[in-house]
Design a protein around this motif. Sequence first.
Motif, short mmCIF file in Angstrom:
data_model
loop_
_atom_site.label_atom_id
_atom_site.label_comp_id
_atom_site.label_asym_id
_atom_site.label_seq_id
_atom_site.Cartn_x
_atom_site.Cartn_y
_atom_site.Cartn_z
N ARG A 1 0.81 -1.21 0.00
CA ARG A 1 0.00 0.00 0.00
C ARG A 1 0.85 1.27 0.00
NH1 ARG A 1 -5.16 -1.76 1.62
NH2 ARG A 1 -5.46 -3.75 0.53
N THR A 2 1.91 1.29 0.78
CA THR A 2 2.75 2.49 0.82
C THR A 2 3.43 2.71 -0.53
OG1 THR A 2 3.17 2.20 3.19
CG2 THR A 2 4.68 3.62 1.97
N LEU A 3 3.93 1.65 -1.13
CA LEU A 3 4.57 1.76 -2.43
C LEU A 3 3.57 2.19 -3.49
CD1 LEU A 3 7.34 1.41 -3.75
CD2 LEU A 3 6.72 -0.97 -4.26
N GLY A 4 2.36 1.65 -3.44
CA GLY A 4 1.32 2.07 -4.37
C GLY A 4 0.95 3.53 -4.17
N GLY A 5 0.88 3.97 -2.92
CA GLY A 5 0.60 5.37 -2.66
C GLY A 5 1.72 6.28 -3.15
N TRP A 6 2.97 5.79 -3.03
CA TRP A 6 4.11 6.56 -3.54
C TRP A 6 4.02 6.75 -5.05
CZ3 TRP A 6 8.20 4.50 -6.63
CH2 TRP A 6 9.30 5.35 -6.81
N VAL A 7 3.67 5.69 -5.77
CA VAL A 7 3.52 5.79 -7.22
C VAL A 7 2.39 6.75 -7.57
CG1 VAL A 7 2.98 4.52 -9.32
CG2 VAL A 7 4.46 3.49 -7.60
N ALA A 8 1.25 6.62 -6.88
CA ALA A 8 0.13 7.52 -7.14
C ALA A 8 0.49 8.97 -6.83
CB ALA A 8 -1.09 7.08 -6.32
N ALA A 9 1.23 9.18 -5.75
CA ALA A 9 1.63 10.54 -5.39
C ALA A 9 2.57 11.14 -6.43
CB ALA A 9 2.29 10.54 -4.01
N GLN A 10 3.49 10.33 -6.95
CA GLN A 10 4.37 10.83 -8.01
C GLN A 10 3.55 11.28 -9.21
OE1 GLN A 10 7.49 11.34 -7.70
NE2 GLN A 10 8.40 9.88 -6.30
N THR A 11 2.52 10.51 -9.55
CA THR A 11 1.68 10.85 -10.70
C THR A 11 0.91 12.13 -10.46
OG1 THR A 11 1.42 8.45 -11.05
CG2 THR A 11 -0.05 9.93 -12.27
N LEU A 12 0.25 12.23 -9.31
CA LEU A 12 -0.62 13.37 -9.04
C LEU A 12 0.18 14.65 -8.79
CD1 LEU A 12 -3.25 11.62 -6.75
CD2 LEU A 12 -3.50 12.26 -9.15
N VAL A 13 1.26 14.54 -8.03
CA VAL A 13 2.09 15.72 -7.77
C VAL A 13 2.75 16.19 -9.06
CG1 VAL A 13 4.11 16.58 -6.52
CG2 VAL A 13 2.46 15.12 -5.36
N GLY A 14 3.18 15.24 -9.90
CA GLY A 14 3.75 15.62 -11.19
C GLY A 14 2.76 16.35 -12.06
N TRP A 15 1.53 15.85 -12.11
CA TRP A 15 0.50 16.51 -12.92
C TRP A 15 0.16 17.89 -12.38
CZ3 TRP A 15 -4.63 17.78 -11.47
CH2 TRP A 15 -5.43 18.24 -12.51
N GLY A 16 -0.06 17.98 -11.07
CA GLY A 16 -0.38 19.28 -10.48
C GLY A 16 0.78 20.26 -10.56
N GLY A 17 2.00 19.77 -10.29
CA GLY A 17 3.17 20.65 -10.35
C GLY A 17 3.43 21.16 -11.75
N GLN A 18 3.18 20.32 -12.75
CA GLN A 18 3.38 20.75 -14.13
C GLN A 18 2.50 21.96 -14.46
OE1 GLN A 18 2.31 17.77 -17.15
NE2 GLN A 18 1.18 19.42 -18.15
N TRP A 19 1.24 21.88 -14.12
CA TRP A 19 0.33 22.98 -14.46
C TRP A 19 0.55 24.20 -13.58
CZ3 TRP A 19 -1.82 23.76 -18.81
CH2 TRP A 19 -2.08 22.68 -19.66
N LEU A 20 0.95 23.99 -12.34
CA LEU A 20 1.27 25.13 -11.49
C LEU A 20 2.44 25.91 -12.06
CD1 LEU A 20 0.82 26.69 -8.85
CD2 LEU A 20 2.39 25.09 -7.74
N LEU A 21 3.46 25.20 -12.51
CA LEU A 21 4.62 25.87 -13.09
C LEU A 21 4.28 26.51 -14.44
CD1 LEU A 21 7.37 23.21 -12.26
CD2 LEU A 21 7.09 25.46 -11.20
#
Length: 275
Positions: free
Chosen positions: A99-119
Motif C-alpha cells: 500500500r505504501t509503495l502504491g501510494g508513492w507511485v500515485a503521489a508521483q503521478t498526481l504531484v507531477g500533474w499538479g506541479g506541471q500545471w502550477l509551473l
Amino acid sequence: MHLTNSSPSITPRDRHLLRHAALAVCCAVLFAVLAALVQTGWSPLSRLDRGLIDGLHRFAADHPVWTASVQMFSDTGGTITMRSLLGAAALWLWLIGARTLGGWVAAQTLVGWGGQWLLKLSFGRHRPTFSDPVSHAGGPALPSGHAMASAIACAVLVGLLWPLVGRAGRITACTTAALTVLGIGASRVFLGVHWPSDVLAGWLAAGMVLGSVTVLVELTRPGALARDLRRVNWRTRPRVQRVLVSPARPPRDTAGPAPDPAPDPAADHPDGLLR
C-alpha cells in the motif's frame, strides 16, 4: 579505559533520504536558475533556443514522412500514456498489499500533474510560432509536460523493476528508460511545440517531484517503501521462476503421486524477505 565513538552511524535509510533530498534540492536550484534566465530573456539562451528549433523545423518541414513518425512516437509517449502506466502500477501494488509503495507511485503521478500545471501557469511562456507549423500544441510552454511526465514515469518504473531483475535486466531497464525520456523530449523540440529549455525544465521539474515525494513518504512512513519493495520481490519472483522453468521440467511419473513441495519459510512471514 576504552573510548567509544558516540557519533551515530549513517543507516541505509539515512543515505536513501539524503540522496533524494539532494536530488530535489539540486533540481530545484537548477530549475530556478533556468527559469530566471528564460524570464529575463538572457540572450545566449534565447539564441540557442531559437537556433536549434529553427534548424529542426526546417528539417521537419522538408521530411514529412519522418515528421509523421516522430509525431506518432511523441503521441504514444504522451502524458496520458505515462500517467496511465503509473496508475496501473499503483493499482496493482495496492491490490497485492504494497500500500505504501502504491501510494508513492500515485503521489508521483498526481504531484507531477499538479506541479506541471502550477509551473506552466506561473511562468506563462509562449510556445514557438512558425508560419508553416508541422504540429500544434496548446497551453503554456515551460516546463514541457511530455518531458516531465516521461521522466517521472520511467524513473518510477525502473525503481519498481530494480529488485526484481539482475544486473543485465537493470542495465536494459535504465537504457530503455533513458532513451525513452531523451527521445520524447527531443520529439517535442523537433515538432516545434517546445523550446529546448522547456524540455530541460521538464526534466529538472521531474527530479524535484521524484526527490521531494520520496523524502515526504520516507519521513511519514519510515522504512515502508523498502519493506514494500521486498514484498513485491517476494510475491513476484516465485511466479516468474515457475513460468521460466516449467517448460524444462521432466514429465511427471504417473506410477505414483508426486511428493508435496517443500514448505516455503518466507510464505508465513508477512514481509517475505524481511526475516
